[in-house]
Design an enzyme around this catalytic site. Structure first.
Site, short mmCIF file in Angstrom:
data_model
loop_
_atom_site.label_atom_id
_atom_site.label_comp_id
_atom_site.label_asym_id
_atom_site.label_seq_id
_atom_site.Cartn_x
_atom_site.Cartn_y
_atom_site.Cartn_z
N PHE A 1 32.16 -2.86 23.06
CA PHE A 1 32.48 -1.72 22.22
C PHE A 1 33.85 -1.16 22.62
O PHE A 1 34.12 -0.94 23.79
CB PHE A 1 31.39 -0.64 22.37
CG PHE A 1 31.70 0.61 21.59
CD1 PHE A 1 31.79 0.58 20.21
CD2 PHE A 1 31.92 1.83 22.25
CE1 PHE A 1 32.10 1.73 19.49
CE2 PHE A 1 32.21 2.98 21.53
CZ PHE A 1 32.30 2.92 20.15
N GLN A 2 34.70 -0.98 21.65
CA GLN A 2 36.06 -0.46 21.84
C GLN A 2 36.91 -1.32 22.77
O GLN A 2 37.74 -0.82 23.52
CB GLN A 2 36.04 1.00 22.29
CG GLN A 2 35.42 1.89 21.22
CD GLN A 2 35.68 3.36 21.42
OE1 GLN A 2 35.71 3.84 22.53
NE2 GLN A 2 35.86 4.08 20.31
N GLU B 1 46.68 9.45 18.53
CA GLU B 1 47.35 8.81 19.67
C GLU B 1 48.81 8.46 19.38
O GLU B 1 49.64 8.42 20.28
CB GLU B 1 46.59 7.58 20.14
CG GLU B 1 45.27 7.90 20.85
CD GLU B 1 44.09 8.06 19.90
OE1 GLU B 1 44.30 8.10 18.68
OE2 GLU B 1 42.95 8.14 20.40
N LYS C 1 37.34 0.81 32.99
CA LYS C 1 36.55 1.99 33.36
C LYS C 1 35.96 1.87 34.76
O LYS C 1 35.97 2.83 35.53
CB LYS C 1 35.43 2.21 32.33
CG LYS C 1 34.72 3.53 32.54
CD LYS C 1 33.85 3.92 31.36
CE LYS C 1 33.25 5.30 31.61
NZ LYS C 1 32.48 5.78 30.45
N MET D 1 65.01 7.53 0.50
CA MET D 1 65.78 6.35 0.89
C MET D 1 65.31 5.12 0.13
O MET D 1 66.11 4.26 -0.25
CB MET D 1 65.65 6.13 2.40
CG MET D 1 66.60 5.08 2.94
SD MET D 1 68.31 5.42 2.52
CE MET D 1 68.84 6.35 3.96
C1 LIG Z 1 55.97 4.11 8.92
C2 LIG Z 1 57.01 3.76 7.91
N1 LIG Z 1 56.64 3.26 6.70
C3 LIG Z 1 57.57 2.94 5.78
C4 LIG Z 1 58.89 3.10 6.04
C5 LIG Z 1 59.95 2.73 5.01
N2 LIG Z 1 60.71 3.90 4.59
C6 LIG Z 1 61.94 4.19 5.08
S1 LIG Z 1 62.57 5.62 4.49
C7 LIG Z 1 61.20 5.89 3.53
C8 LIG Z 1 61.10 7.10 2.67
C9 LIG Z 1 61.04 8.36 3.44
O1 LIG Z 1 60.82 9.41 2.54
P1 LIG Z 1 60.95 10.91 2.98
O2 LIG Z 1 60.27 11.13 4.26
O3 LIG Z 1 60.52 11.79 1.87
O4 LIG Z 1 62.50 11.08 3.26
P2 LIG Z 1 63.76 11.03 2.28
O5 LIG Z 1 64.29 9.63 2.31
O6 LIG Z 1 63.30 11.43 0.91
O7 LIG Z 1 64.71 12.00 2.88
C10 LIG Z 1 60.28 4.84 3.68
C11 LIG Z 1 59.02 4.76 2.96
C12 LIG Z 1 59.24 3.60 7.32
N3 LIG Z 1 60.50 3.76 7.70
N4 LIG Z 1 58.28 3.93 8.22
#
Ligand SMILES: Cc1ncc(C[n+]2csc(CCOP(=O)(O)OP(=O)(O)O)c2C)c(N)n1
Lengths: 568, 155
Positions: free
Chosen positions: A115-116, A53, A165, A481
């Protein structure tokens, strides 16, 4: 009774038809079975079956952002809704018009831990523009009408309609209201003439002007007006991450994106300008950094925004103008055209000289001779191969910033990313929505090996509907990042940011029925991209093995001011 | 605001989500049963109050807002206090209640329940005059407010 009575489910679908909804992204379940049954019996509204979803909502979101039309998602009660929350919050933070229809347990069961059952209206309240629980079938059609009206007017945002529903099963006569009147909701669209005059005076008197624009320009379809304004004034213009494409990035008056990873010239100009014209932007923390450092007593600020609560929230402004950006810009341009006074050309000339000096800093430079693939180069080549005409979605991380810095967006609604919430997992499902809204468009998703795995199951949806997306995986084996912050601010302690046990992405793509490619040499980037984009009817998953140590520059560390950038 | 299910929770949710403070909140339907009137007391700098007003205005169920403290207004709160009242205290409590224009609305051989209306500070003052240990229970509604004279909030 002469007119036929319709069930709530039929009414729901009829409303969608009345709203000319062509695609609805969803996932079935017990509470929405009557609605699915009605979907089955017609073919005007095409249902796209996702695999989770969250992806349904992101797809509806990508559809809305690129197609300039409200997106629609349909989910079942309980876990269907909770899975959708990330998508809803993502759309909310970026003010995306969207209607989410959710099933609810039958009204007599509400409150009994059925439920749900979840309190959908309660759970979603803080991340929707508005929501409704329809307990009375006679209010269903009006409520759906209101949802479409509210989501797309004023400052847009997602609106949820929760349908129990039994309400979808009961019958009543159907009439779709042609319009809605709500005494409590009358968004302003026209700017105040007095304020516009004040703005014009400031603009004409400025010596070091700067135009800073955000997602509001995109949302109100004001890119053309903005471009006229910027060009008639010969002022520099910067866009936020959400505002890219609002002003053509290849134009010489564009100084690049601003903010935490903005260009040196954009950030310096923001800091040192004497008149700042903020348009459809909200002085977000990732954009101006610390408001105390941002403050400059010699700078006057004009702020045009549809949402009064965005004005003077983080930064005090001198001339607020509440209104629809597009309308306000038209008025402002008229005023300026008829004004006898002109801008100060001499001052402007020396201001441009200063800006061009900042530009010479070449803040986005990187090692083009590197034997290991530099992610920036992949984006540059992608720009070249697609001639700047692709729709680009992204996930969240370094790759997102490189996409924003190196793909030059000349048109609005081409750059689709989760700016406000920063949702990893957004890119792929959003790209699906983009492709549905633009069946002939070239759609690429720039992602990272961590982000892509958050909604990777959607490769199956892409197969089912033959979506020829191109996935550009900038694979640095790190949550890049996070790693960058750990390198800069946590003494190189890379706590849990290594992305271990990665799948073989080529085989993974193949097992979903797509084409997979792995690219390891810089010299192969261009030919691989050409090959992939040549496969017009196939989804191609391109796994680029990139430099693990590369960082995004410039960078304004959290809590610092815009001119306190870390540069290469 | 619209007299809709959930309208109150939208207001309360906004305050907690944005870290604003609710000192008190009263709400009830008006003579027009589709509308409810809420009086909310909060504290904050001018900037914060401005943001609160703007954010509240954004709620779809909110029809109109005024900041009563911008002008002359009347503020009134209802309090019920149950106090221990034995022996010679009974007379004294009764006369204190009279001074504050309170009414004794329930009596037992050991206690009085006093009904008082007025501004929050008047009610506070009354409680201060009562000996702390004699107060058995208090319940307050929070302030309701209305503009003075021609200052009218009407849809
Ligand atoms: C759902 C979610 N969880 C955690 C984060 C924190 N976060 C920001 S950037 C990142 C790393 C992303 O890694 P990747 O997709 O490999 O991209 P890169 O930075 O290596 O280009 C994380 C964990 C986020 N933005 N979204």
């Amino acid at each position: 009774m002469d007119t036929k009575e319709l069930t709530g489910a039929e009414i729901t679908i009829r409303c969608l038809q009345e709203e000319a909804v062509d695609f609805i992204f969803g996932y079935p379940g017990g509470a929405v079975l009557f609605i699915y049954d009605e979907l089955f019996k017609q073919d005007k509204v095409k249902h796209i079956l996702v695999r989770h979803e969250q992806a349904a909502v992101h797809a509806a979101d990508g559809y809305a952002r690129s197609g300039n039309k409200a997106g629609v998602a349909l989910v079942t009660s309980g876990p269907g809704v909770t899975n959708a929350i990330t998508g809803i919050a993502t759309a909310y933070m970026d003010s995306i018009p969207m209607v989410i229809i959710s099933g609810q347990v039958p009204t007599p069961a509400i409150g009994l831990d059925a439920f749900q059952e979840v309190d959908t209206v309660g759970i979603t309240r803080p991340c929707v523009k508005h929501n409704f629980l329809v307990k009375d079938i006679t209010e269903l059609a009006t409520t759906i009408k209101k949802a479409f009206y509210i989501c797309a007017t004023g400052r847009p945002g997602p609106v949820l309609v929760d349908i129990p529903k039994d309400v979808s099963q009961e019958k009543t006569k159907f009439t779709y209201p042609s319009n809605v009147v709500m005494r409590s909701y009358n968004p302003t669209s026209k700017g105040h003439p007095g304020q516009l005059k004040k703005a014009m005076q400031l603009i004409l008197g400025s010596k070091r002007p700067m135009i800073y624009t955000g997602g509001g320009v995109i949302l109100s379809n004001a890119a053309a007006q903005l471009t006229s304004l910027v060009q008639m004034l010969n002022f520099p213009c910067t866009n936020t991450l959400m505002g890219l494409g609002g002003y053509p990035a290849t134009d010489k008056q564009f100084v690049g994106m601003l903010g935490m990873h903005g260009t040196y010239e954009a950030n310096m100009a923001m800091q040192q300008c004497d008149v700042l014209i903020a348009i459809g932007a909200r002085f977000d923390d990732r954009v101006i950094g610390n408001p105390k450092h941002f403050f400059n007593k010699d700078r006057k600020i004009i702020h045009i925004d549809i949402d009064p609560s965005s004005i003077s929230k983080r930064v005090k402004v001198d001339v607020p103008i509440v209104g629809n950006v597009s309308h306000v810009l038209i008025e402002l341009i008229k005023l300026l055209e008829t004004s006898k006074e002109k801008t100060n050309q001499t001052a402007l000339k020396s201001w441009w000289k200063q800006i061009n000096q900042w530009r010479e800093r070449d803040c986005l430079k990187y090692d083009r001779k590197s034997p290991i693939i530099k992610p920036q180069m992949v984006v540059e080549k992608l720009y070249k191969i697609t001639k700047g005409n692709a729709f680009i979605t992204s996930d969240v991380g370094q790759h997102q910033m490189w996409a924003a810095q190196f793909y030059k967006f000349d048109k609005p609604r081409r750059w689709i990313n989760s700016g406000g919430l920063g949702t990893m997992g957004f890119g792929l499902p959003a790209a699906m929505g983009v492709q549905f809204a633009n069946p002939k468009g070239v759609v690429a998703c720039i992602t990272g090996e961590a982000s892509i795995q958050m909604c990777i199951q959607e490769l199956s949806t892409c197969k089912q509907y033959n979506l020829p997306l191109k996935i550009i995986n900038l694979n640095n084996r790190y949550m890049g990042m996070v790693r960058q912050w750990q390198e800069f601010f946590h003494g190189n302690r890379y706590a849990e940011s290594y992305v271990d046990a990665l799948p073989n992405f080529v085989k993974l793509a193949e097992s979903y029925g797509h084409v997979g490619m792995k690219i390891e040499q810089p010299s192969d980037i261009e030919s691989a991209l050409k090959e992939a984009f040549g496969l017009k009817n196939r989804l191609v998953f391109m796994d680029f093995i990139t430099d693990q140590t590369e960082n995004v520059f410039p960078m304004v560390p959290g809590g610092k001011g815009l001119s306190e950038m870390i540069l290469v | 605001m619209e007299n809709e299910a959930g309208a109150l929770s939208r207001v309360a949710g906004l305050f907690s989500a944005r870290g604003y403070n609710i000192e008190s909140l009263t709400v009830a339907p008006t003579e027009d049963s589709t509308l409810s009137r809420m009086t909310l007391v909060t504290v904050g700098s001018d900037d914060v109050v401005e943001q609160i007003t703007k954010q509240l205005n954004k709620l779809i169920d909110v029809v109109k807002i005024i900041d009563l403290s911008d002008g002359d207004h009347i503020e009134c709160e209802l309090m019920l206090v149950k106090v221990r009242a034995i022996g010679k205290d009974r007379k004294e409590i009764k006369s204190t209640a009279d001074i504050f224009h309170g009414r004794i609305v329930d009596v037992t051989d050991k206690s009085y329940t006093i009904e008082l209306t007025g501004t929050g500070s008047k009610l506070d003052a009354f409680l201060e005059t009562m000996e702390r240990k004699s107060i058995l229970e208090t319940v307050r509604t929070g302030a309701s407010g209305i503009g003075r004279g021609e200052r009218i909030l009407k849809i």
